[in-house]
Write a protein that holds these residues in place. Structure first.
Motif, mmCIF file in Angstrom:
data_model
loop_
_atom_site.group_PDB
_atom_site.id
_atom_site.type_symbol
_atom_site.label_atom_id
_atom_site.label_comp_id
_atom_site.label_asym_id
_atom_site.label_seq_id
_atom_site.Cartn_x
_atom_site.Cartn_y
_atom_site.Cartn_z
ATOM 1 N N ILE A 100 0.818 -1.159 -0.041
ATOM 2 C CA ILE A 100 0.049 0.005 0.049
ATOM 3 C C ILE A 100 0.976 1.255 -0.017
ATOM 4 N N LEU A 101 0.685 2.126 -1.088
ATOM 5 C CA LEU A 101 1.453 3.221 -1.212
ATOM 6 C C LEU A 101 0.624 4.396 -1.143
ATOM 7 N N THR A 102 0.822 5.380 -0.073
ATOM 8 C CA THR A 102 0.120 6.631 -0.040
ATOM 9 C C THR A 102 0.888 7.715 -0.321
ATOM 10 N N LEU A 103 0.489 8.738 -1.281
ATOM 11 C CA LEU A 103 1.379 9.675 -1.753
ATOM 12 C C LEU A 103 0.464 11.118 -1.295
ATOM 13 N N THR A 104 0.913 11.985 -0.655
ATOM 14 C CA THR A 104 0.264 13.245 -0.172
ATOM 15 C C THR A 104 0.993 14.364 -1.309
ATOM 16 N N ILE A 105 0.071 14.911 -1.937
ATOM 17 C CA ILE A 105 0.796 15.770 -3.231
ATOM 18 C C ILE A 105 0.332 17.465 -2.676
ATOM 19 N N SER A 106 1.227 18.207 -2.426
ATOM 20 C CA SER A 106 1.026 19.507 -2.493
ATOM 21 C C SER A 106 0.810 20.396 -3.773
ATOM 22 N N LEU A 107 -0.297 20.980 -3.953
ATOM 23 C CA LEU A 107 -0.715 21.716 -5.293
ATOM 24 C C LEU A 107 -0.820 23.117 -4.963
ATOM 25 N N LYS A 146 -11.696 21.793 -10.744
ATOM 26 C CA LYS A 146 -11.362 21.612 -11.956
ATOM 27 C C LYS A 146 -9.926 21.540 -12.222
ATOM 28 N N GLU A 147 -9.278 22.755 -11.470
ATOM 29 C CA GLU A 147 -7.766 22.805 -11.745
ATOM 30 C C GLU A 147 -7.148 21.689 -11.134
ATOM 31 N N LYS A 148 -7.597 21.252 -9.942
ATOM 32 C CA LYS A 148 -6.832 20.364 -9.118
ATOM 33 C C LYS A 148 -6.805 18.948 -10.172
ATOM 34 N N ARG A 149 -8.029 18.734 -10.726
ATOM 35 C CA ARG A 149 -8.271 17.481 -11.614
ATOM 36 C C ARG A 149 -7.350 17.466 -12.670
ATOM 37 N N GLN A 150 -7.162 18.705 -13.474
ATOM 38 C CA GLN A 150 -6.348 18.821 -14.662
ATOM 39 C C GLN A 150 -4.886 18.732 -14.093
ATOM 40 N N ARG A 151 -4.451 19.183 -12.795
ATOM 41 C CA ARG A 151 -3.056 19.280 -12.414
ATOM 42 C C ARG A 151 -2.744 17.708 -12.200
ATOM 43 N N MET A 152 -3.690 16.880 -11.652
ATOM 44 C CA MET A 152 -3.390 15.633 -11.049
ATOM 45 C C MET A 152 -3.231 14.683 -12.489
ATOM 46 N N SER A 172 -2.238 -5.216 -11.680
ATOM 47 C CA SER A 172 -1.661 -5.491 -10.557
ATOM 48 C C SER A 172 -1.755 -4.117 -9.587
ATOM 49 N N VAL A 173 -2.450 -3.004 -9.982
ATOM 50 C CA VAL A 173 -2.581 -1.803 -9.091
ATOM 51 C C VAL A 173 -4.148 -1.474 -9.160
ATOM 52 N N ALA A 174 -4.463 -0.974 -7.981
ATOM 53 C CA ALA A 174 -5.436 -0.291 -7.870
ATOM 54 C C ALA A 174 -5.413 0.983 -7.159
ATOM 55 N N VAL A 175 -6.073 2.077 -7.702
ATOM 56 C CA VAL A 175 -5.690 3.493 -7.291
ATOM 57 C C VAL A 175 -6.971 4.349 -6.779
ATOM 58 N N CYS A 176 -6.645 5.040 -5.977
ATOM 59 C CA CYS A 176 -7.947 6.019 -5.839
ATOM 60 C C CYS A 176 -7.368 7.141 -4.934
ATOM 61 N N GLU A 177 -8.140 8.223 -5.030
ATOM 62 C CA GLU A 177 -7.928 9.531 -4.485
ATOM 63 C C GLU A 177 -8.674 9.341 -3.053
ATOM 64 N N SER A 178 -7.757 9.085 -1.973
ATOM 65 C CA SER A 178 -7.854 8.792 -0.449
ATOM 66 C C SER A 178 -8.254 9.720 0.444
ATOM 67 N N ALA A 179 -7.938 10.927 0.122
ATOM 68 C CA ALA A 179 -8.230 11.954 1.113
ATOM 69 C C ALA A 179 -8.071 13.214 0.385
ATOM 70 N N GLU A 180 -8.370 14.313 1.127
ATOM 71 C CA GLU A 180 -8.156 15.703 0.768
ATOM 72 C C GLU A 180 -9.047 16.079 -0.596
ATOM 73 N N ARG A 181 -10.260 15.336 -0.749
ATOM 74 C CA ARG A 181 -10.832 15.412 -1.952
ATOM 75 C C ARG A 181 -11.341 17.111 -2.139
ATOM 76 N N THR A 188 -4.124 20.388 -1.601
ATOM 77 C CA THR A 188 -3.680 19.247 -1.295
ATOM 78 C C THR A 188 -4.200 17.886 -2.064
ATOM 79 N N SER A 189 -3.707 16.850 -2.231
ATOM 80 C CA SER A 189 -4.395 15.766 -2.638
ATOM 81 C C SER A 189 -3.712 14.439 -2.233
ATOM 82 N N GLN A 190 -4.463 13.341 -1.723
ATOM 83 C CA GLN A 190 -3.695 12.284 -1.418
ATOM 84 C C GLN A 190 -4.016 11.141 -2.130
ATOM 85 N N TRP A 191 -3.352 10.119 -2.622
ATOM 86 C CA TRP A 191 -3.850 9.075 -3.538
ATOM 87 C C TRP A 191 -3.228 7.882 -2.936
ATOM 88 N N THR A 192 -3.993 6.630 -2.874
ATOM 89 C CA THR A 192 -3.313 5.411 -2.429
ATOM 90 C C THR A 192 -3.446 4.604 -3.418
#
Length: 93
Positions: free
Chosen positions: A5-12, A19-25, A37-46, A51-55
Motif C-alpha cells: 500500500i503506497l500513499t502519496l500526499t501531494i501539495s498543489l 477543476k484545476e486540481k483534476r487537471q493538475r493531477m 496489479s494496481v488499484a488506485v484512488c484519491e483517498s483523502a483531501e478531496r 492538497t491531494s492524497q492518493w493510495t
C-alpha cells in the motif's frame, strides 16, 4: 502473493478550483489503473484545493516485485504531476 500500500500526499500550491486540481493531477486513474496489479484512488483531501492524497494498492508474487512497482509509481508521480510530493507512506502486507 504480497500486497503493498503506497500513499502519496501531494501539495498543489496556487490551485484555485477543483477543476484545476483534476487537471493538475492529470488522470491518475487512467495512468495507473490499466495495470492489473494496481488499484488506485484519491483517498483523502478531496475537497481541499491545495492538497491531494492518493493510495495505490499493489499486488505481486514477491516482495521485490511489489517494492519495485511501488518505487516506479512514486517516481512517475513525482515526474508527471504538476505538484510536489510532500509525504510518502508504504506498507507491505
Amino acid at each position: 502473493m504480497r500486497i503493498g500500500i503506497l500513499t502519496l500526499t501531494i501539495s498543489l500550491p496556487g490551485c484555485g478550483s477543483l477543476k484545476e486540481k483534476r487537471q493538475r493531477m492529470g488522470g491518475m486513474h487512467q495512468r495507473y489503473g490499466r495495470n492489473p496489479s494496481v488499484a488506485v484512488c484519491e483517498s483523502a483531501e478531496r475537497d481541499n484545493l491545495d492538497t491531494s492524497q492518493w493510495t495505490f494498492v499493489v499486488t505481486g508474487h514477491s516482495l521485490p516485485e511489489v517494492e519495485s512497482l511501488c518505487s516506479e509509481i512514486e517516481d512517475r508521480v513525482q515526474r508527471s504531476v504538476d505538484g510536489r510530493v510532500i509525504e510518502t507512506a508504504r506498507e507491505i502486507l
